[in-house]
Design a protein around this motif. Sequence first.
Motif, PDB file in Angstrom:
ATOM      1  N   LYS A 153       7.006  -0.795 -10.925  1.00 18.81           N
ATOM      2  CA  LYS A 153       7.523  -1.703  -9.910  1.00 18.81           C
ATOM      3  C   LYS A 153       8.667  -2.562 -10.439  1.00 18.81           C
ATOM      4  O   LYS A 153       9.597  -2.905  -9.706  1.00 18.81           O
ATOM      5  N   ALA A 154       8.580  -2.938 -11.721  1.00 16.08           N
ATOM      6  CA  ALA A 154       9.608  -3.787 -12.314  1.00 16.08           C
ATOM      7  C   ALA A 154       9.488  -3.703 -13.827  1.00 16.08           C
ATOM      8  O   ALA A 154       8.425  -3.384 -14.366  1.00 16.08           O
ATOM      9  N   ALA A 155      10.585  -4.004 -14.510  1.00 11.72           N
ATOM     10  CA  ALA A 155      10.601  -3.934 -15.975  1.00 11.72           C
ATOM     11  C   ALA A 155      11.487  -5.040 -16.525  1.00 11.72           C
ATOM     12  O   ALA A 155      12.422  -5.493 -15.851  1.00 11.72           O
ATOM     13  N   VAL A 156      11.179  -5.459 -17.752  1.00 12.63           N
ATOM     14  CA  VAL A 156      11.994  -6.449 -18.461  1.00 12.63           C
ATOM     15  C   VAL A 156      12.273  -5.912 -19.856  1.00 12.63           C
ATOM     16  O   VAL A 156      11.350  -5.620 -20.626  1.00 12.63           O
ATOM     17  N   ALA A 157      13.557  -5.755 -20.168  1.00  8.99           N
ATOM     18  CA  ALA A 157      14.001  -5.205 -21.451  1.00  8.99           C
ATOM     19  C   ALA A 157      14.653  -6.317 -22.267  1.00  8.99           C
ATOM     20  O   ALA A 157      15.714  -6.825 -21.894  1.00  8.99           O
TER      21      ALA A 157
END
Length: 282
Positions: A177-181
């Motif tokens: 649904k969502a990602a943080v890199a």
Amino acid sequence: MTERRMAMNDNASAPQAPGNGFAAAAQPVAAQSVIHTDTDGLAAGMATLTVDGQDIPLYHVRPAGQDKLPVMIVVSEIFGLHEHIADVARRFAKQGYLALAPDLFVRQGDPSTIPDINTLMARIIRKVPDAHVMGDLDACVAWAAKNGADVDRLGVNGFCWGGRITWLYAAHNPRVKAAVAWYGKLVADPNPPGQPTHPIHIASSLTVPVLGLYGAKDTGIPVATVEQMIAALGAGTSDSAIVVYPDAGHAFNADYRPTYNAKAARDGFARALAWFREHGAG
């Protein structure tokens, strides 16, 4: 289509938990980690995934007695599954997630046994095929589904090496649904064998919203490449964004290392939580 922009922002461990052996690889390190997240109210431990005959150690932690939780996969730096990564997983568990931190280097070796970063890169990191990593993360999602979690609220959060993997997994698995890199490399030349794709290659076709968190003083990821990524994202349709912290360098969230930047790290984690919740992964 949402505008993509570079925002200049200046604003006790579990039983069997990992954490006994990253000191050599992570040198120089701070005297001690700044943040220690306890397991009060949490259920934590180790499990084993089996992927194509290979056992993959998995640290898992969640609020005790709860299921149907959103899932957060925590992807490590080059130093692997150690106590700092387990602590990050506990931070997400305290926010109501089933947090999973797999050992993605187990086929190649133990990063904690490598005395310097150049050797670590040569012996382990450059020999990890992206295809194996994608399969291992798929196995994490399957494990979460079998253990009572809500994989329709799936988030991925990764650091350094894991930041690059986060971009790639967001492109690989449409269930994310969502990602943080966090400060994951965006461009590389030449590409090591088995690692043919980098975030810049998938930016325009990306559909999962990814938040990139970068430091303007990161000498390994020049701001010019971040700007290149922003332009590539602008050609696509994902609701992705990148934030650059002007006073931060690489690994600014690694509170066990001198690179730690408390202000940027706090802001980054707050942004990450808001990002996941905004996009249905919380």
